[in-house]
Design an enzyme around this catalytic site. Structure first.
Site, PDB file in Angstrom:
ATOM      1  CG  LEU A  59      -2.001  -1.116   1.206  1.00  0.00           C
ATOM      2  CD1 LEU A  59      -2.888  -1.015   2.445  1.00  0.00           C
ATOM      3  CD2 LEU A  59      -2.851  -1.072  -0.062  1.00  0.00           C
ATOM      4  CG  ASP A 150       7.670  -9.054  -0.161  1.00  0.00           C
ATOM      5  OD1 ASP A 150       8.083 -10.096  -0.689  1.00  0.00           O
ATOM      6  OD2 ASP A 150       7.090  -8.152  -0.788  1.00  0.00           O
ATOM      7  CG  ASP A 303       4.411  -9.131  -4.927  1.00  0.00           C
ATOM      8  OD1 ASP A 303       4.484  -8.170  -4.127  1.00  0.00           O
ATOM      9  OD2 ASP A 303       5.407  -9.572  -5.532  1.00  0.00           O
TER      10      ASP A 303
END
Length: 428
Positions: A59, A150, A303
């Site tokens: 986001l 990530d 993703d």
């Protein structure tokens, strides 16, 4: 509280039924239902699914609001049929403290298009050297249960072991970005025939597979849970399949783009196809589909990686890695898994709602479409076919690999706890 009667919907792809929503809850499911004063939605044979849950969304807020914000990202999520998303930690500042994860969580609550569950960083600043405040993030108002660096791999085996041991205490999970950094230095695409012909730095499959092998052994050693992000190779499938056969607590996800696209597209040199992990071969794509169908791969995760125009409208080597995916995910899954006969719609509900909610402990999501359950729902016109037009995206970014491509299916309605966030394909 309002009542909504969804009439003639194929619940999880089954026979048409009526579904009555009363306030935040499903009141009744059956044939020939009626309710005085209810708003009626004529489903006309559309498929009704539990609200989708994405365990892997970027986001970008705080810090990269030029790419996406919690508001625009959750609007994109609602457009794609999602009622909950897990927001990755690679923001600026990094979500490695209770303060930052609470900020993201509160923004999600304020905007109200879907629930936002922050993912906490495993290490301070995603630097891989020191564990972040895992316990404090879990105890915060955000209640973090999933932790991931990530974008970067937790490549230090001792740090990874300590993280797995720490989250075990409260039933958390470490989501690993499996990429051995030394094996991918200067890598630009999948290592193989195409990379050799184009002269681009190759990203070998073993860079992913070796980390997965190490981490499932570590998870087994400490008796903890590990989740593999964006699994992309046939070899990785075999690693996960072996680990599950041993009873190791491992789960795995695949992205929609790795189910559909191959490294042959890199011949165009269009940076929209540049992604991490890279697009792989047709052999890998088919292996991923089969693994998702047989349950070796547990879930689909988008993703969703938005980037501003200037970060993609450049030469390949300079371009950022990533694709937006929230608004096209269900269509790609329909094309690759449902229309090919590999999954039915109940299977899609399992891979895109039930299991991701279970892995991430998303309370109230991934629940059956039955009386007494929260009214988190999405209605899909599976007969629709149309070209993808990024200009109509709710996301702030437009870096989709599907622009102009015809895909099946369209989400027409999304309800979050009985409140419509999408009606007739338009955000409320």
């Amino acid at each position: 509280m309002s009542k909504i009667l969804i009439r003639g919907a194929k619940v999880l792809g089954g026979e048409p039924q009526d579904v009555l929503i009363d306030g935040e809850t499903i009141a009744e499911v059956g044939a020939g239902l009626s309710a005085e004063g209810a708003e009626v939605v004529e489903a006309g044979g559309k498929v009704l699914l539990p609200g989708l849950v994405d365990l892997h969304t970027h986001l970008r807020e705080p810090g990269r609001e030029d790419s996406e914000t919690v508001l625009t990202g959750t609007r994109a999520a609602a457009s794609g049929g999602f009622t909950a998303v897990f927001a990755m930690a690679n923001t600026f500042p990094v979500a490695d403290t209770a303060g930052v994860v609470e900020q993201v969580w509160r923004l999600g609550r304020e905007h109200g298009y879907c629930d936002v569950q922050p993912i906490g960083a495993v290490t301070v600043g995603l630097e891989g050297r020191k564990l972040a405040e895992l316990g404090a993030m879990h105890e915060s108002a955000a209640g973090v249960t999933v932790f991931s660096d990530d974008g970067k791999c937790v490549d230090d085996a001792v740090i990874m072991r300590r993280a797995l041991e720490y989250v075990k205490a409260f039933g958390g999970v470490v989501a690993q970005h499996a990429q051995e950094p030394r094996l991918t230095e200067g890598a630009q695409m999948n290592e193989g025939v195409v990379s050799a012909e184009l002269g681009l730095g190759g990203w070998p499959a073993v860079a992913e597979e070796s980390i997965i092998a190490r981490d499932v052994l570590l998870a087994d050693h400490v008796g903890s849970r590990v989740h593999i992000c964006h699994l992309s190779t046939a070899g990785s499938v075999e690693m996960v399949r072996w680990a599950k056969s041993r009873g190791i607590q491992v789960t795995a996800e695949v992205t929609p783009h790795h189910l559909l696209l191959t490294d042959e597209l890199v011949r165009t040199y269009n940076p929209v196809y540049k992604v991490n992990p890279p697009l792989r071969t047709e052999h890998d794509v088919l292996a991923l589909r089969e693994a998702l169908a047989d349950g070796t791969i547990d879930i689909v995760a988008t993703d969703h990686a938005p980037h501003p125009h200037e970060d993609k409208d450049c030469e390949w080597a300079a371009a950022a890695m990533g694709m937006v995916g929230l608004e096209t995910a269900l269509s790609v899954v329909q094309e690759t898994m449902v229309d090919t006969g590999l999954l039915d719609w109940a299977g899609v509900a399992d891979r895109m709602s039930f299991k991701p909610a279970q892995i991430g402990q998303a309370t109230g999501h991934g629940r059956p479409v039955s009386a007494g359950e929260p009214a988190n729902l999405t209605l899909v016109d599976t007969a629709y076919r149309g070209q993808v037009d990024p200009a109509g995206f709710a996301s702030r970014s437009r870096n989709t690999p599907y622009a102009g491509r015809e895909l099946p299916g369209r989400v027409t309605h999304t309800w979050l706890r009985g409140k419509a966030t999408l009606v007739d394909g338009k955000l409320t």
